[in-house]
Motif scaffolding. Structure first.
Motif, PDB file in Angstrom:
ATOM      1  N   ASP A  58       0.827  -1.211   0.000  1.00  0.00           N
ATOM      2  CA  ASP A  58       0.000   0.000   0.000  1.00  0.00           C
ATOM      3  C   ASP A  58       0.863   1.264   0.000  1.00  0.00           C
ATOM      4  N   LEU A 108       0.610  -5.934   3.065  1.00  0.00           N
ATOM      5  CA  LEU A 108      -0.027  -4.652   3.386  1.00  0.00           C
ATOM      6  C   LEU A 108       0.402  -4.189   4.773  1.00  0.00           C
ATOM      7  N   LYS A 164      -1.650  -2.717   6.789  1.00  0.00           N
ATOM      8  CA  LYS A 164      -2.832  -3.003   7.605  1.00  0.00           C
ATOM      9  C   LYS A 164      -3.627  -4.111   6.938  1.00  0.00           C
ATOM     10  N   MET A 165      -4.365  -4.880   7.714  1.00  0.00           N
ATOM     11  CA  MET A 165      -5.249  -5.894   7.163  1.00  0.00           C
ATOM     12  C   MET A 165      -4.533  -6.801   6.164  1.00  0.00           C
ATOM     13  N   PHE A 196      -3.743  -9.980   6.744  1.00  0.00           N
ATOM     14  CA  PHE A 196      -4.397 -11.284   6.888  1.00  0.00           C
ATOM     15  C   PHE A 196      -3.621 -12.407   6.206  1.00  0.00           C
ATOM     16  N   MET A 229      -6.929  -8.973  -1.982  1.00  0.00           N
ATOM     17  CA  MET A 229      -8.151  -8.175  -2.047  1.00  0.00           C
ATOM     18  C   MET A 229      -7.874  -6.821  -2.695  1.00  0.00           C
ATOM     19  N   ILE A 230      -6.797  -6.190  -2.265  1.00  0.00           N
ATOM     20  CA  ILE A 230      -6.439  -4.878  -2.826  1.00  0.00           C
ATOM     21  C   ILE A 230      -6.153  -4.983  -4.321  1.00  0.00           C
ATOM     22  N   HIS A 245      -7.317  -7.172  -6.311  1.00  0.00           N
ATOM     23  CA  HIS A 245      -8.590  -7.440  -6.970  1.00  0.00           C
ATOM     24  C   HIS A 245      -9.367  -6.144  -7.211  1.00  0.00           C
ATOM     25  N   VAL A 246      -9.494  -5.304  -6.162  1.00  0.00           N
ATOM     26  CA  VAL A 246     -10.271  -4.067  -6.356  1.00  0.00           C
ATOM     27  C   VAL A 246      -9.545  -3.087  -7.280  1.00  0.00           C
ATOM     28  N   MET A 247      -8.205  -3.099  -7.223  1.00  0.00           N
ATOM     29  CA  MET A 247      -7.474  -2.203  -8.130  1.00  0.00           C
ATOM     30  C   MET A 247      -7.717  -2.609  -9.578  1.00  0.00           C
ATOM     31  N   LYS A 268     -10.305  -4.260 -10.700  1.00  0.00           N
ATOM     32  CA  LYS A 268     -11.721  -3.986 -10.995  1.00  0.00           C
ATOM     33  C   LYS A 268     -11.928  -2.520 -11.374  1.00  0.00           C
ATOM     34  N   HIS A 269     -11.175  -1.627 -10.713  1.00  0.00           N
ATOM     35  CA  HIS A 269     -11.312  -0.200 -11.018  1.00  0.00           C
ATOM     36  C   HIS A 269     -10.304   0.270 -12.059  1.00  0.00           C
ATOM     37  N   ALA A 316      -7.250   0.395 -12.017  1.00  0.00           N
ATOM     38  CA  ALA A 316      -6.086   1.103 -11.492  1.00  0.00           C
ATOM     39  C   ALA A 316      -4.838   0.307 -11.871  1.00  0.00           C
ATOM     40  N   PHE A 329      -5.888   6.083   1.638  1.00  0.00           N
ATOM     41  CA  PHE A 329      -5.835   4.727   2.197  1.00  0.00           C
ATOM     42  C   PHE A 329      -6.436   4.683   3.610  1.00  0.00           C
ATOM     43  N   LEU A 385     -11.471   2.515  -4.407  1.00  0.00           N
ATOM     44  CA  LEU A 385     -10.863   1.199  -4.158  1.00  0.00           C
ATOM     45  C   LEU A 385     -11.469   0.526  -2.934  1.00  0.00           C
TER      46      LEU A 385
END
Lengths: 159, 159, 159
Positions: free
Chosen positions: B17, B78, B80-81, B83, B90-91, B93-95, B97-98, B100, C42, C126
């Motif tokens: 991140d 990351l 944070k989070m 996991f 997850m990040i 994936h969303v990047m 999707k958008h 980015a 973020f 995001l």
């Protein structure tokens, strides 16, 4: 009369690796004749603690903070790969092997180069740290002093 | 001849991140025609590692660092989070999707925009990282080079 | 007409202690008549979330982010000594004891002092955060707006 370039660093973090980075940059800038100030706030203050135990009258919570926070430059952990204290030993080992200055030596060099080391009095109050617990030769000030220095400086970092 | 605005970023952190934030700012500044330098130091160097395993003669400790640190922009965790590695997925994936840019794409874009990527040679020595392990097209320098650039720059960040 | 000094802070981190530091510096600078902007990106965006639950149509992943990230200034953890939420309580206790402003009060003061609070729209996309979830009176912009402000500013920090 020529005025010197100024640089400021806020050392907020209490980790060995970040403190080393802060002092390497600061000592480098001082070597290039910058006027350098490091402001120690929050966990960054721990780098300035004396390593011996200082007996002081403190409240319960202040005592707990004092006990739980690392006492001085030699006790800091790493921000990554700390491994319960193994990481800092490994880093100190390789720094020694490559003849890099240790954090206590970097602090000493900073004082020799007249880098201003400033402890944030507001955080000292919050964490219950007293002047007797911090190393000698440092200054005490608040955010106003920082802003005064930073507004004149070219390089201002938050670490 | 007009001189360009300059910006510098020290990437100390080795998290996905933070590296993404650094490259988004750097690429943005380059798009506005700033001359941008990113200095990679400590864990930040991991973003520059090639993702394949490079066989090199190293000491025991250097080998251990090499093994334990993430190998390249695709392997970072990351701040944070995390996991246990689910967070970065997850990040990403969303990047995606958008639409980015991913971190490897941001690095590529940075090189196309002539952003200077500089690996800190002092940390490379400490962590036992060798040039063969880092991506091509980067420069190698120490804190003096950073200070030279930062003193001329308007925006200097430590990430 | 005199132009004001400018300062910018990027608040990337989502921790209570770092958010407090950011707002103390920002409020200090505003008191000295600087024009101050804080960019929330973020995890820093979490400091701007309303503390009530806002029902919004969201995808599965966005819902999960929304659930797992702290909802507002009162819910943030510490970067050190969090102790599963005990740390933030201790810090809030000592801040209250020393009559220091709490983070929600620091945010209110910032708004009274016309500090520009800017939420990074790219990260909002995001993480699936929507304007309805963030406190009132803030602005929305991207990295270009940040760079415009930062290039004119004397003090630029990344926290």
């Amino acid at each position: 009369m020529e005025t010197k370039e100024k640089s400021t660093i806020i050392l907020f973090s209490g980790e060995l690796d970040k403190a080393i980075a802060a002092f390497i940059i600061a000592n480098g800038a001082a070597a290039y004749d910058h006027e350098v100030t490091i402001f120690f706030t929050f966990w960054g203050l721990n780098a300035l603690r004396k390593d011996e135990k200082i007996r002081l009258k403190k409240g319960w919570l202040e005592n707990m903070f004092a006990k739980m926070m690392p006492r001085g430059a030699n006790k800091l952990g790493l921000s990554k790969m700390n491994f319960g204290g193994m990481g800092p030993k490994m880093i100190k080992h390789v720094m020694n092997k490559h003849n890099a200055l240790s954090l206590p030596q970097l602090i000493e060099l900073a004082q020799e180069q007249n880098i201003k080391l400033v402890a944030c009095t507001m955080t000292m109050d919050l964490l219950g740290l007293q002047k007797e617990e911090l190393i000698d030769g440092i200054e005490y000030a608040g955010v106003a002093a920082y802003l005064g220095d930073a507004a004149d400086a070219k390089v201002n970092l938050f670490i």
